[in-house]
Scaffold this motif. Structure first.
Motif, PDB file in Angstrom:
ATOM      1  N   MET A  10       0.829  -1.199   0.000  1.00 19.45           N
ATOM      2  CA  MET A  10       0.000   0.000   0.000  1.00 19.45           C
ATOM      3  C   MET A  10       0.868   1.255   0.000  1.00 19.45           C
ATOM      4  O   MET A  10       1.973   1.262   0.539  1.00 19.45           O
ATOM      5  CB  MET A  10      -0.919   0.015   1.225  1.00 19.45           C
ATOM      6  CG  MET A  10      -1.922  -1.115   1.255  1.00 19.45           C
ATOM      7  SD  MET A  10      -3.114  -0.960   2.617  1.00 19.45           S
ATOM      8  CE  MET A  10      -4.022   0.513   2.110  1.00 19.45           C
ATOM      9  N   TYR A  11       0.325   2.292  -0.609  1.00 22.03           N
ATOM     10  CA  TYR A  11       0.979   3.597  -0.597  1.00 22.03           C
ATOM     11  C   TYR A  11      -0.091   4.650  -0.871  1.00 22.03           C
ATOM     12  O   TYR A  11      -0.907   4.500  -1.792  1.00 22.03           O
ATOM     13  CB  TYR A  11       2.079   3.683  -1.660  1.00 22.03           C
ATOM     14  CG  TYR A  11       2.727   5.042  -1.767  1.00 22.03           C
ATOM     15  CD1 TYR A  11       3.580   5.495  -0.763  1.00 22.03           C
ATOM     16  CD2 TYR A  11       2.482   5.865  -2.857  1.00 22.03           C
ATOM     17  CE1 TYR A  11       4.179   6.755  -0.854  1.00 22.03           C
ATOM     18  CE2 TYR A  11       3.077   7.116  -2.953  1.00 22.03           C
ATOM     19  CZ  TYR A  11       3.917   7.555  -1.953  1.00 22.03           C
ATOM     20  OH  TYR A  11       4.497   8.793  -2.044  1.00 22.03           O
ATOM     21  N   GLY A  12      -0.112   5.693  -0.030  1.00 18.39           N
ATOM     22  CA  GLY A  12      -1.071   6.776  -0.230  1.00 18.39           C
ATOM     23  C   GLY A  12      -2.516   6.349  -0.124  1.00 18.39           C
ATOM     24  O   GLY A  12      -3.381   6.924  -0.790  1.00 18.39           O
ATOM     25  N   GLY A  13      -2.803   5.343   0.720  1.00 21.07           N
ATOM     26  CA  GLY A  13      -4.177   4.879   0.891  1.00 21.07           C
ATOM     27  C   GLY A  13      -4.696   4.036  -0.252  1.00 21.07           C
ATOM     28  O   GLY A  13      -5.894   3.742  -0.320  1.00 21.07           O
ATOM     29  N   VAL A  14      -3.800   3.615  -1.152  1.00 19.46           N
ATOM     30  CA  VAL A  14      -4.182   2.854  -2.339  1.00 19.46           C
ATOM     31  C   VAL A  14      -3.394   1.554  -2.382  1.00 19.46           C
ATOM     32  O   VAL A  14      -2.205   1.527  -2.041  1.00 19.46           O
ATOM     33  CB  VAL A  14      -3.901   3.668  -3.620  1.00 19.46           C
ATOM     34  CG1 VAL A  14      -4.194   2.858  -4.870  1.00 19.46           C
ATOM     35  CG2 VAL A  14      -4.712   4.959  -3.615  1.00 19.46           C
ATOM     36  N   ILE A  15      -4.038   0.473  -2.793  1.00 18.31           N
ATOM     37  CA  ILE A  15      -3.330  -0.790  -3.006  1.00 18.31           C
ATOM     38  C   ILE A  15      -2.546  -0.694  -4.305  1.00 18.31           C
ATOM     39  O   ILE A  15      -3.110  -0.486  -5.378  1.00 18.31           O
ATOM     40  CB  ILE A  15      -4.314  -1.972  -3.057  1.00 18.31           C
ATOM     41  CG1 ILE A  15      -4.972  -2.181  -1.685  1.00 18.31           C
ATOM     42  CG2 ILE A  15      -3.592  -3.251  -3.500  1.00 18.31           C
ATOM     43  CD1 ILE A  15      -6.048  -3.238  -1.675  1.00 18.31           C
ATOM     44  N   GLN A  16      -1.221  -0.858  -4.203  1.00 16.46           N
ATOM     45  CA  GLN A  16      -0.361  -0.786  -5.375  1.00 16.46           C
ATOM     46  C   GLN A  16      -0.220  -2.146  -6.058  1.00 16.46           C
ATOM     47  O   GLN A  16      -0.136  -2.225  -7.282  1.00 16.46           O
ATOM     48  CB  GLN A  16       1.016  -0.257  -4.968  1.00 16.46           C
ATOM     49  CG  GLN A  16       0.997   1.089  -4.269  1.00 16.46           C
ATOM     50  CD  GLN A  16       0.487   2.204  -5.152  1.00 16.46           C
ATOM     51  OE1 GLN A  16       0.759   2.247  -6.350  1.00 16.46           O
ATOM     52  NE2 GLN A  16      -0.261   3.135  -4.563  1.00 16.46           N
ATOM     53  N   GLN A  17      -0.192  -3.207  -5.257  1.00 15.93           N
ATOM     54  CA  GLN A  17      -0.111  -4.566  -5.798  1.00 15.93           C
ATOM     55  C   GLN A  17      -0.429  -5.555  -4.696  1.00 15.93           C
ATOM     56  O   GLN A  17      -0.013  -5.372  -3.548  1.00 15.93           O
ATOM     57  CB  GLN A  17       1.286  -4.860  -6.363  1.00 15.93           C
ATOM     58  CG  GLN A  17       1.406  -6.227  -7.060  1.00 15.93           C
ATOM     59  CD  GLN A  17       2.764  -6.419  -7.721  1.00 15.93           C
ATOM     60  OE1 GLN A  17       3.684  -5.617  -7.545  1.00 15.93           O
ATOM     61  NE2 GLN A  17       2.902  -7.472  -8.507  1.00 15.93           N
ATOM     62  N   ALA A  18      -1.171  -6.591  -5.023  1.00 12.10           N
ATOM     63  CA  ALA A  18      -1.443  -7.689  -4.089  1.00 12.10           C
ATOM     64  C   ALA A  18      -1.190  -8.989  -4.833  1.00 12.10           C
ATOM     65  O   ALA A  18      -1.908  -9.313  -5.793  1.00 12.10           O
ATOM     66  CB  ALA A  18      -2.872  -7.629  -3.567  1.00 12.10           C
ATOM     67  N   ALA A  19      -0.151  -9.718  -4.416  1.00  9.52           N
ATOM     68  CA  ALA A  19       0.243 -10.924  -5.133  1.00  9.52           C
ATOM     69  C   ALA A  19       1.109 -11.792  -4.226  1.00  9.52           C
ATOM     70  O   ALA A  19       1.447 -11.406  -3.107  1.00  9.52           O
ATOM     71  CB  ALA A  19       0.999 -10.559  -6.417  1.00  9.52           C
ATOM     72  N   ALA A  20       1.485 -12.957  -4.719  1.00  6.14           N
ATOM     73  CA  ALA A  20       2.392 -13.833  -3.984  1.00  6.14           C
ATOM     74  C   ALA A  20       3.743 -13.131  -3.811  1.00  6.14           C
ATOM     75  O   ALA A  20       4.132 -12.312  -4.651  1.00  6.14           O
ATOM     76  CB  ALA A  20       2.580 -15.143  -4.738  1.00  6.14           C
ATOM     77  N   PRO A  21       4.471 -13.428  -2.720  1.00  5.97           N
ATOM     78  CA  PRO A  21       5.757 -12.759  -2.477  1.00  5.97           C
ATOM     79  C   PRO A  21       6.708 -12.805  -3.669  1.00  5.97           C
ATOM     80  O   PRO A  21       7.354 -11.804  -3.992  1.00  5.97           O
ATOM     81  CB  PRO A  21       6.318 -13.515  -1.269  1.00  5.97           C
ATOM     82  CG  PRO A  21       5.107 -13.993  -0.542  1.00  5.97           C
ATOM     83  CD  PRO A  21       4.108 -14.333  -1.614  1.00  5.97           C
ATOM     84  N   TRP A  22       6.816 -13.942  -4.324  1.00  6.60           N
ATOM     85  CA  TRP A  22       7.710 -14.084  -5.471  1.00  6.60           C
ATOM     86  C   TRP A  22       7.351 -13.085  -6.573  1.00  6.60           C
ATOM     87  O   TRP A  22       8.222 -12.449  -7.169  1.00  6.60           O
ATOM     88  CB  TRP A  22       7.641 -15.514  -6.008  1.00  6.60           C
ATOM     89  CG  TRP A  22       8.444 -15.738  -7.254  1.00  6.60           C
ATOM     90  CD1 TRP A  22       8.018 -15.608  -8.550  1.00  6.60           C
ATOM     91  CD2 TRP A  22       9.825 -16.093  -7.344  1.00  6.60           C
ATOM     92  NE1 TRP A  22       9.033 -15.877  -9.435  1.00  6.60           N
ATOM     93  CE2 TRP A  22      10.152 -16.184  -8.724  1.00  6.60           C
ATOM     94  CE3 TRP A  22      10.820 -16.361  -6.406  1.00  6.60           C
ATOM     95  CZ2 TRP A  22      11.440 -16.513  -9.171  1.00  6.60           C
ATOM     96  CZ3 TRP A  22      12.087 -16.699  -6.852  1.00  6.60           C
ATOM     97  CH2 TRP A  22      12.386 -16.770  -8.209  1.00  6.60           C
ATOM     98  N   ASP A  23       6.059 -12.941  -6.827  1.00  5.33           N
ATOM     99  CA  ASP A  23       5.618 -12.046  -7.897  1.00  5.33           C
ATOM    100  C   ASP A  23       5.812 -10.578  -7.516  1.00  5.33           C
ATOM    101  O   ASP A  23       6.183  -9.759  -8.367  1.00  5.33           O
ATOM    102  CB  ASP A  23       4.152 -12.308  -8.230  1.00  5.33           C
ATOM    103  CG  ASP A  23       3.942 -13.678  -8.857  1.00  5.33           C
ATOM    104  OD1 ASP A  23       4.822 -14.120  -9.616  1.00  5.33           O
ATOM    105  OD2 ASP A  23       2.907 -14.309  -8.587  1.00  5.33           O
ATOM    106  N   VAL A  24       5.553 -10.242  -6.254  1.00 11.46           N
ATOM    107  CA  VAL A  24       5.743  -8.861  -5.819  1.00 11.46           C
ATOM    108  C   VAL A  24       7.210  -8.462  -5.960  1.00 11.46           C
ATOM    109  O   VAL A  24       7.520  -7.337  -6.385  1.00 11.46           O
ATOM    110  CB  VAL A  24       5.256  -8.674  -4.368  1.00 11.46           C
ATOM    111  CG1 VAL A  24       5.706  -7.336  -3.797  1.00 11.46           C
ATOM    112  CG2 VAL A  24       3.738  -8.784  -4.300  1.00 11.46           C
TER     113      VAL A  24
END
Length: 360
Positions: free
Chosen positions: A207-221
Motif C-alpha cells: 500500500m501507498y497513499g491509501g491505495v493498493i499498489q499490488q497484491a500478489a504472492a511474495p515471489w511475484d511482488v
C-alpha cells in the motif's frame, strides 16, 4: 476458516484520504500481509476490519456475512497488538482465558482450551507466571494465545514483532507462521518490514497513499513489481535514467542493448531498474547479454554473508551491487575504477514517477 471480502472501502480524516476505494478478497486460511511505509493506510485498514474505525463507505464481509455495521466486540475476530497488551495483574493462564470468560464459556471448557493453546504457543511451563516474569517474545505469545483461544474466524495482527530484537523477530515470525498454518486460520498481518512480509505471507498487499499498489504472492511482488513504488519498497533496487534515441538506449552515456525496449511505446521518461544482487563487479567473462557500466567505487561494506559495493556512474548517479565476499571485492577502495555488469534480461523498465507503471 473464513474468507474476507472488502469492497470499495473509503476512509477520510477531514481532507486527508486514508483509504481510497480498497477492493480485496482474502482467501480462507491464507496469511495476508498489508505492507507499506508509515502513513500508507495499512493500520487504518486493519482497524477498520476490526471495527475500531468506521469507514465512510464500502462493505466488509467475513464468510459472506457483512460486518461493517457490527460492533467491534461482536465481529468474531482476534486481535494481536504491537505492544503485547497483556494484563499485568493476572497470570499467563488468566490472561489467555480472559476472552473465554467474557463469552461465558463453561469453566471446564475454558481450562481445556487454555491448556491446548498453551501447548501450541509453547508456554505451558509458564501458565502460572505473571507477565513481568516473561520475556518480550513470551509476552507476545501470550497475546497471540489470547487472540487464538476464542477460535476467531479471522486473526488480525498489527506489527506484533516490531518491539522485539532482530534475532527474536526472526525466531518468532517462524513460530507465528507455523501456528497459523497448523490452525489454518485466515490471518491479516500489518508490517513495514519487507523481509518479514516476504518470509511469512501467502499474499503480500503493498500500500501507498491509501491505495493498493499490488497484491500478489511474495515471489511475484519481488520479481514482477506492478510499478516503481513496489519495485523500490520491496527489496533494494537501482533506478537509472535511460536516454533513448529510437531503438538505441544509454545509461550514463554508455550504450546499452535492451531487447525489451522493442515492446515499449515511445513517449514520456523511462527509468531502468536492476536489483543489486544481479550486478557482478568486474566480471571475468564476455557474455553478450551483459550490460557493462564503468563506475567509481564509493564504499565497500562487509555484512557477513555479503558485500555491499556502492559506486557512482559517470553521470553522478549512485548504484550498488550486493555480492559474495571475495578477496578481489574486499581489496576495492574508494575512488577505484571498476565495471558493474548485469544481464540485460534482468532490467525492468518503468515510467518515471513515484508510482510509475511497469513497462517491461
Amino acid at each position: 476458516m473464513s474468507a474476507v471480502e472488502i469492497t470499495s472501502i473509503r476512509k477520510s480524516y477531514g481532507a486527508t484520504v486514508a483509504l481510497s476505494d480498497i477492493n480485496i478478497t482474502i482467501p480462507s486460511g491464507s496469511f495476508f500481509t498489508l505492507l507499506g511505509p508509515s502513513g500508507c493506510g495499512k493500520t487504518t485498514l486493519l482497524r477498520t476490519i476490526a471495527g475500531f474505525h468506521q469507514q465512510d463507505s464500502g462493505i466488509i464481509a467475513i464468510a459472506k456475512q457483512q460486518i461493517e455495521n457490527v460492533p467491534a466486540h461482536k465481529r468474531d475476530v482476534g486481535m494481536v497488538f504491537q505492544d503485547y497488551a497483556v494484563f499485568p495483574h493476572i497470570s499467563v493462564a488468566d490472561n489467555i482465558a480472559f476472552g473465554l470468560k467474557q463469552r461465558k464459556v463453561a469453566r471446564s471448557e475454558i481450562a481445556s482450551r487454555v491448556a491446548d493453546i498453551l501447548d501450541i504457543v509453547q508456554l505451558k511451563p509458564y501458565a502460572a507466571r505473571m507477565p513481568h516474569e516473561l520475556s518480550g517474545g513470551q509476552q507476545q505469545r501470550v497475546g497471540l494465545a489470547r487472540a487464538l483461544v476464542i477460535n476467531p474466524q479471522v486473526l488480525l495482527m498489527d506489527e506484533p514483532l516490531s518491539n522485539l530484537d532482530a534475532k527474536l523477530r526472526v525466531d518468532l515470525r517462524r513460530e507465528l507462521r507455523a501456528i497459523q498454518q497448523s490452525m489454518n486460520i485466515t490471518t491479516i498481518y500489518v508490517t513495514h518490514d519487507q523481509e518479514e512480509a516476504l518470509a511469512m505471507s501467502d499474499i503480500v498487499c503493498v500500500m501507498y497513499g491509501g491505495v493498493i499498489q499490488q497484491a500478489a504472492a511474495p515471489w511475484d511482488v519481488y520479481n514482477s513489481p506492478a510499478n516503481s513504488f513496489v519495485a523500490s519498497f520491496v527489496g533494494a533496487n537501482n533506478f537509472l535514467a535511460l536516454s533513448i534515441d529510437g531503438t538505441q538506449a544509454a545509461i550514463a552515456e554508455t550504450s546499452v542493448a535492451l531487447p525489451q525496449l522493442s515492446s515499449v511505446q515511445a513517449g514520456g521518461k523511462i527509468v531502468a531498474a536492476v536489483r543489486p544482487e544481479y550486478i557482478v563487479v568486474n566480471p571475468a567473462n564476455d557474455e553478450d547479454d551483459l550490460v557493462r557500466l564503468p563506475v567509481k567505487i564509493r564504499q565497500v561494506s562487509f555484512t557477513g554473508r555479503e558485500m555491499a559495493v556502492a559506486a557512482t556512474l559517470a553521470s553522478g548517479e549512485e548504484i550498488e551491487a550486493v555480492t559474495k565476499p571475495t578477496s578481489d571485492i574486499i581489496a576495492l577502495h574508494p575512488n577505484d575504477e571498476a565495471v558493474f555488469a548485469f544481464p540485460a534480461r534482468k532490467v525492468q523498465l518503468f515510467e518515471d514517477g513515484v508510482t510509475g507503471a511497469r513497462l517491461f
